[in-house]
Design an enzyme around this catalytic site. Structure first.
Site, mmCIF file in Angstrom:
data_model
loop_
_atom_site.group_PDB
_atom_site.id
_atom_site.type_symbol
_atom_site.label_atom_id
_atom_site.label_comp_id
_atom_site.label_asym_id
_atom_site.label_seq_id
_atom_site.Cartn_x
_atom_site.Cartn_y
_atom_site.Cartn_z
ATOM 1 C CD GLU A 1 -0.871 -2.323 2.059
ATOM 2 O OE1 GLU A 1 0.181 -2.054 2.664
ATOM 3 O OE2 GLU A 1 -1.246 -3.487 1.858
ATOM 4 C CG ASN B 1 -1.286 -5.544 -4.561
ATOM 5 O OD1 ASN B 1 -1.305 -6.231 -3.554
ATOM 6 N ND2 ASN B 1 -1.198 -4.239 -4.513
ATOM 7 C CG ASP C 1 -5.819 -5.414 -3.863
ATOM 8 O OD1 ASP C 1 -4.600 -5.638 -3.970
ATOM 9 O OD2 ASP C 1 -6.366 -5.192 -2.775
#
Lengths: 282, 617
Positions: B197, B285, B327
């Site tokens: 993230e 990802n 994702d």
């Protein structure tokens, strides 16, 4: 009788004191904020959000109390919606800045409308840029010299891509885990060192960088266009369902419109007029 | 005079003799330990990650009489992933942040030692995206290895709990954290990194088990010297055969320098084949999250990897979801079993991905053998083309094909995947894999204004909802279950049976020689089902929701089954983080997971407990 009367009076006085102290304890103006996020907020209370919070607390006659937490993913979960360790209510009731309409918390009416800014370091061969479109109209060899900061998920990256400049982007994380440097501080350092020559940055952050060295930058507001939105409205936020407090904040925002304007203006932050704010809300 | 010298020589010879073989001793020791079903010495039970136990005392006939034998509170309220290790009779458990480790004497149920690392909560917790989980410990060379949340890898003396060494595996200032369980291979302990993230570039790293010194580190993307890809030797599956990847395949499908914040983190599980000397795992990802902003395949995010254990050099790599738009993090575990596929016996690697496909590859060569949906509600791709190895994306469910201003509805699976990190089990008795699954779809709402670190931007909001379709046929049936527990044949890609679960199954299963498969549910039930038919044989409600892995072992002639309960993690974050206020139908906190799981709070509350089960005396 007299004795009775006195003790009644005494009791009355005592209960009055109790009421006041209870009121004080309950009615603190409890704000959650990032301890190092200039120009928004700092632990030294030097950010514009700190100043607005101070103004509101003063007008409400309440003590201003902060809970500090870095503003990243999970901020609302760890602050506005987190209970205190001793299970006595929430860590805070108000967050000073979220985009208007964000569903992560309940936002008030907008108090700031700003836009992204193309910020260029002077004296690096880009001083003649006065419109962003000049960048993608440059001859190719010149274009290939552009060193422009590119943000994970930001509209600046969309803009670079739309105009074939993605290869010139130097990618930055929009969030870092660094408790001693926020994104604006990091970009400021890299602009100074020459690691990058320009950046498309959100108005308040661009204002902060410029305030560090007022004569060193060219600042050009970015215009929202088809598919890329650069201007946003900013509101305060309360927990979902805390309608009474939201109403109170809305009134304060209306009453203090000029004062808020002056505070934000003193930070060199570009503010767009109300008209476009209305448009944006529609 | 002579005597001491002789002694010294002798001692030195012994030391030399001991020193050299120690390199392989830790490895063969661990292999030996995992071959004895009395132990549960690594996250997967063995190097292959099968999570199969040869114990058969508890079987399909008597499992209905199973009882809790004892329990232990960990004292921590957050989500408890991973499971107990049992080595030579001693039981080791771990907690989420602050990552306390307990060694427990099974005779007395007393704590032999405990260790809580020194970590700064103010620094670590703000960097952890999705609850503060930890997936468990590794054992090897007389040490317990703990991968702390703050990226410090610590080796503890297994007997005393004293810290032997620590090493900084990442930089939290760059958003790096750790949640994975390490594994011990030969003289190395292998670990990864979390923080996709934040734009962290993923890697797998190997440290010397005795000194903590870094032996090798291979990144998921970047130039060949970073990825440890050998451009003339490393292969990938292309046009129906394995072919060398060529120079800098880890940068050529990225624009400019974007690979530097490219994601591909490695927060899952790692397995090892001692004969091939290869370590296997999946990368996560790509970053940035916005697919429009990162044109190209974004190699080697979302990929399966085989690396040489000694050097880290990549033998082969296979990308499952090129240019991820959904994702579908590729970090799920890799199970190594030998199977006959299409008439030929292969050393296979089996991987059930978040994207809903179960992949069977030859683990020696990286040849793609089978790729089928293990939940037929999956619709983002019609199939995987076995020749190209690429998914055939259905434009209707491509957020990018629609453009950013279109609401994409009903993409299956949801971002949390048809299966998340919870590891599967495999039974050689049935030849089936047992998959703890999610059964959700998602809606992608663009033009939501989002805010990260003070910068507003137009982002997308995810909301998740029940798949409402049969997992075996894919036909719409209006069901509302969020989970499935599925038995799947990786040789053929066929689903053998599938049980509905009210909530996602976020617990790793274990299969046993007793013909029983155990798993936990989010409401907190430990369940036992028949490995052949899926028939439920037993259930018991533990104190909190289960997101841990069920493990089994033997002590003093008795078979035990143990699991950590303690709700949290992504599925449980609504509860764990106290944001389940029920006031709106969608909520972007918790990455969209909160809405669908709202009713979970009626079934379970926070609290970490180890519950150990056995047959009555």
């Amino acid at each position: 009788m007299k004795i009775f009367s006195t003790s009644t009076k005494h009791l009355a006085l005592l209960s009055l004191v109790l009421v006041i102290s209870n009121a004080n304890a309950q009615d603190k103006f409890k704000v959650c904020a990032d301890p190092l996020h200039p120009p928004y907020s700092t632990k030294d209370l030097t950010g514009y959000e700190n100043k607005i919070a101070e103004l509101f607390a003063q007008q409400l006659g309440q003590e201003l109390e902060y809970t500090w937490f870095p503003e990243r993913m999970g901020f609302i979960r760890n602050t506005l919606k987190a209970e205190t360790d001793n299970n006595k209510g929430f860590k805070c009731d108000v967050v000073m800045g979220l985009p208007t309409g964000s569903d992560i918390a309940d936002t008030t009416k907008a108090y700031l409308h700003s836009t992204y800014v193309l910020l260029i370091a002077k004296g690096r061969g880009w001083d003649d840029i006065s419109d962003p479109s000049q960048l993608y109209n440059l001859p190719l060899p010149k274009q290939e010299q552009i060193k422009i900061a590119m943000f994970d998920r930001g509209p600046g990256t969309d803009w670079l891509q739309k105009h074939g400049l993605l290869e010139q982007g130097i990618p930055y994380q929009s969030m870092t885990g660094d408790g001693e440097n926020n994104t604006a501080m990091h970009i400021e350092k890299d602009l100074r060192s020459g690691a990058i020559d320009m950046v498309i940055l959100w108005g308040p952050m661009a204002g902060y960088i410029q305030s560090q060295n007022p004569n060193n930058y060219i600042s050009i507001p970015m215009q929202s266009a088809e598919g890329i939105k650069f201007d946003f409205s900013i509101s305060m936020a309360v927990r979902q369902g805390d309608n009474k407090r939201k109403q109170q904040l809305n009134e304060l925002i209306t009453q203090n419109k000029d004062k808020i304007h002056d505070i934000i203006g003193s930070y060199g932050i570009i503010m767009l007029p109300e008209e476009s704010q209305k448009q944006q809300n529609q | 005079m002579k005597k001491p010298v002789k002694n010294w020589l002798l001692a030195s010879t012994v030391a030399t003799l001991l020193a050299a073989p120690t390199v392989s001793t830790a490895n063969s020791d661990l292999e030996k330990l995992t071959q004895d079903p009395a132990n549960w010495a690594s996250w997967g039970g063995d190097y292959a990650g099968t999570r199969y136990s040869k114990l058969s005392q508890i079987n399909t006939q008597n499992v209905k009489t199973l009882q809790p034998a004892w329990s232990f509170s960990t004292g921590v309220l957050r989500g408890h992933e991973g499971g107990p290790l049992v080595v030579n009779g001693v039981l080791y458990i771990h907690t989420p942040f602050p990552n306390t480790v307990y060694a427990i004497d099974q005779n007395t149920k007393a704590v032999l030692w405990e260790f809580t690392p020194t970590m700064d909560a103010d620094v670590t917790i703000p960097v952890m995206c999705c609850d503060t989980v930890n997936r468990g410990l590794a054992y090897g060379d007389g040490k317990i290895f703990l991968q702390q949340s703050d990226t410090v890898l610590t080796a503890l003396d297994a007997k005393t709990g004293k810290r032997v060494w620590s090493v900084q595996n990442g930089d939290p200032k760059l958003g790096m954290t750790n949640t994975n369980a390490p594994i011990v291979v030969k003289d190395k302990v292998i670990t990864g990194i979390s923080g996709g993230e934040f734009g962290v570039r993923g890697f797998l790293a190997a440290y010397n088990i005795r000194t903590g010194q870094l032996d090798w580190k291979g990144y998921s993307m970047g130039p060949d010297k970073d990825t440890l890809i050998n451009p003339t030797k490393t292969t990938a599956w292309k046009d129906g055969k394995t072919q060398v990847v060529g120079t800098d395949s880890g940068t050529s499908t990225w624009k400019g320098d974007q690979w530097k914040i490219g994601g591909g983190t490695t927060w899952g599980w790692y397995s090892y084949d001692p004969k091939l000397n290869l370590v296997y795992y999946g990368s996560g990802n790509p970053s940035t999250w916005n697919p429009v902003q990162r044109p190209g395949d974004n190699k080697w995010s979302m990929s399966l990897w085989a690396r040489d254990a000694d050097t880290g050099e990549v033998k082969w790599v296979y990308q499952m979801t090129p240019h991820d738009e959904w994702d579908y993090d590729g970090i799920n575990e890799t199970v190594l079993v030998d199977q006959e596929v299409k008439g030929k016996l292969h050393k296979t690697i089996v991987h059930f991905d978040r994207n809903g496909f179960g992949y069977t590859l030859d683990r020696e060569t990286g040849e793609l053998l089978v790729a089928e949906k293990f939940d037929k509600s999956v619709n983002w791709a019609s199939h995987v083309d076995l020749k190209t190895g690429r998914p055939e994306v259905v434009p209707e469910f491509s957020t990018e094909a629609h453009g950013e201003d279109v609401n994409t509805v009903g993409t299956c699976p949801a971002a949390l995947g048809s299966k998340n990190q919870q590891p599967v089990s495999y039974s050689p008795q049935t030849g089936l894999f047992y998959i703890s699954g999610n059964h959700l779809c998602m809606e992608y709402e663009p033009f939501e204004v989002t805010y990260t670190a003070g910068q507003p931007y137009v982002g997308a909001t995810l909301s998740m909802m029940p798949a409402g379709a049969d997992a075996i046929t894919g036909k719409k049936d209006g069901t509302t279950n969020l989970g499935q527990f599925t038995a799947y044949d990786a040789k053929t890609g066929k689903i053998a049976w599938s049980n509905k679960e009210q909530f996602s199954v976020w617990s790793g299963s274990v299969a046993t020689a007793g013909g029983v498969v155990f798993y936990g549910t989010l409401e907190g039930y430990l369940k036992a089902v028949d490995a052949k038919t899926g028939k439920e044989l037993y259930k018991f409600k533990t104190p909190s929701g289960i997101i841990g892995n069920v493990n089994t072992w033997e002590f003093q002639g008795k078979q035990y089954v143990g699991v950590l309960s303690g709700i949290g993690g992504w599925a449980g974050i609504g509860i764990a983080a106290g944001l389940d206020d029920g006031s709106s139908s969608t909520n972007s906190e918790g990455l969209g997971a909160v809405g669908a799981y709202r009713s979970l709070s009626s079934y379970t509350k926070l609290g970490g407990t180890l519950t150990v089960f056995a047959l009555p005396n």
